[in-house]
Motif scaffolding. Structure first.
Motif, PDB file in Angstrom:
ATOM      1  N   THR A  55       0.703  -1.216   0.044  1.00 11.17           N
ATOM      2  CA  THR A  55       0.182  -0.039   0.159  1.00 11.17           C
ATOM      3  C   THR A  55       0.945   1.127   0.093  1.00 11.17           C
ATOM      4  OG1 THR A  55      -0.156  -0.144   2.298  1.00 11.17           O
ATOM      5  CG2 THR A  55      -1.878  -0.990   1.304  1.00 11.17           C
ATOM      6  N   THR A  56       2.176   1.228   0.080  1.00 10.93           N
ATOM      7  CA  THR A  56       3.116   2.182   0.124  1.00 10.93           C
ATOM      8  C   THR A  56       4.077   2.128  -0.965  1.00 10.93           C
ATOM      9  OG1 THR A  56       4.425   1.431   1.828  1.00 10.93           O
ATOM     10  CG2 THR A  56       2.525   2.743   2.384  1.00 10.93           C
ATOM     11  N   TRP A  57       4.945   3.243  -1.154  1.00  9.97           N
ATOM     12  CA  TRP A  57       6.069   3.071  -2.044  1.00  9.97           C
ATOM     13  C   TRP A  57       7.280   2.274  -1.345  1.00  9.97           C
ATOM     14  CZ3 TRP A  57       7.785   2.700  -6.646  1.00  9.97           C
ATOM     15  CH2 TRP A  57       9.144   2.727  -7.044  1.00  9.97           C
ATOM     16  N   PRO A  58       7.417   2.422  -0.115  1.00  6.29           N
ATOM     17  CA  PRO A  58       8.462   1.509   0.744  1.00  6.29           C
ATOM     18  C   PRO A  58       8.110   0.058   0.663  1.00  6.29           C
ATOM     19  CG  PRO A  58       8.218   3.461   1.785  1.00  6.29           C
ATOM     20  CD  PRO A  58       7.005   3.716   0.767  1.00  6.29           C
ATOM     21  N   GLU A  59       6.880  -0.096   0.794  1.00  7.03           N
ATOM     22  CA  GLU A  59       6.441  -1.588   0.848  1.00  7.03           C
ATOM     23  C   GLU A  59       6.658  -2.043  -0.378  1.00  7.03           C
ATOM     24  OE1 GLU A  59       2.259  -2.304   2.105  1.00  7.03           O
ATOM     25  OE2 GLU A  59       2.475  -1.121   3.747  1.00  7.03           O
ATOM     26  N   PHE A  60       6.285  -1.699  -1.605  1.00  4.21           N
ATOM     27  CA  PHE A  60       6.464  -2.027  -2.864  1.00  4.21           C
ATOM     28  C   PHE A  60       8.030  -2.398  -3.129  1.00  4.21           C
ATOM     29  CE2 PHE A  60       7.164  -1.490  -7.539  1.00  4.21           C
ATOM     30  CZ  PHE A  60       6.244  -2.641  -8.075  1.00  4.21           C
ATOM     31  N   ARG A  61       8.871  -1.211  -2.781  1.00  2.00           N
ATOM     32  CA  ARG A  61      10.407  -1.369  -2.977  1.00  2.00           C
ATOM     33  C   ARG A  61      10.761  -2.776  -2.300  1.00  2.00           C
ATOM     34  NH1 ARG A  61      13.152   3.660  -1.017  1.00  2.00           N
ATOM     35  NH2 ARG A  61      12.954   2.885   0.939  1.00  2.00           N
ATOM     36  N   ASP A  62      10.322  -2.828  -0.790  1.00  2.00           N
ATOM     37  CA  ASP A  62      10.767  -4.030  -0.566  1.00  2.00           C
ATOM     38  C   ASP A  62      10.284  -5.291  -1.148  1.00  2.00           C
ATOM     39  OD1 ASP A  62      11.933  -2.401   1.591  1.00  2.00           O
ATOM     40  OD2 ASP A  62      10.334  -2.800   3.108  1.00  2.00           O
ATOM     41  N   LEU A  63       9.194  -5.375  -1.525  1.00  2.00           N
ATOM     42  CA  LEU A  63       8.667  -6.410  -2.346  1.00  2.00           C
ATOM     43  C   LEU A  63       9.520  -6.724  -3.543  1.00  2.00           C
ATOM     44  CD1 LEU A  63       6.547  -8.683  -2.798  1.00  2.00           C
ATOM     45  CD2 LEU A  63       5.199  -6.999  -3.833  1.00  2.00           C
TER      46      LEU A  63
END
Length: 143
Positions: free
Chosen positions: A65-73
């Motif tokens: 749901t956030t850019w940092p979560e996507f980057r971690d994924l």
């Protein structure tokens, strides 16, 4: 240390893939293309939180749901970039940190395809995050 030569046989055994982006007007069926992919080996990265067009598709999904979560994924799915310094996103240190949080990356072995929907939402998440960074503020102009 010997020169790390990759033999032809080793190179030919490496997993290969295609990176593809579907672009087009809203409603023409881009997301519906998920239904053409095997449910057992496709991971749906659902940035729109439950798109109606594919509600009957029975594959696995994740919902950052956030850019940092996507980057971690992304670093979890693709692995580290060994050329990056330790404090950079997508570095070996970032990858190890994400693996501690998400677990053993071997759990991804069943997936041949990652389907990300939608690039528009992803761009919005990146912009929202970028606006919160100290570099987004100019001390000279106050903007």
């Amino acid at each position: 240390m010997a020169l790390p030569i990759i033999t032809a046989d080793q190179r030919l055994r490496e997993k290969q893939g295609v990176k593809l982006v579907l672009l087009g007007k809203s409603g023409i069926g881009k997301t519906s293309q998920l239904k053409t992919l095997p449910e057992g080996s496709t991971l749906f990265v659902d940035l729109e939180a439950g798109d109606l067009a594919v509600k009957d598709w029975r594959g696995d999904c994740v919902r950052p749901t956030t850019w940092p979560e996507f980057r971690d994924l992304v670093v979890f799915l693709a692995g580290a970039n060994p050329a990056l310094p330790a404090d950079a996103p997508f570095s070996e240190a970032h990858y190890r940190h994400v693996c501690e949080r998400y677990g053993d990356p071997a759990q991804l072995a069943k997936y041949d395809t990652y389907f990300v929907d939608s690039i528009t939402v992803l761009a919005r998440l990146a912009l929202i995050w970028a606006k919160t960074q100290p570099q987004a503020y100019s001390e000279r102009t106050g903007k």
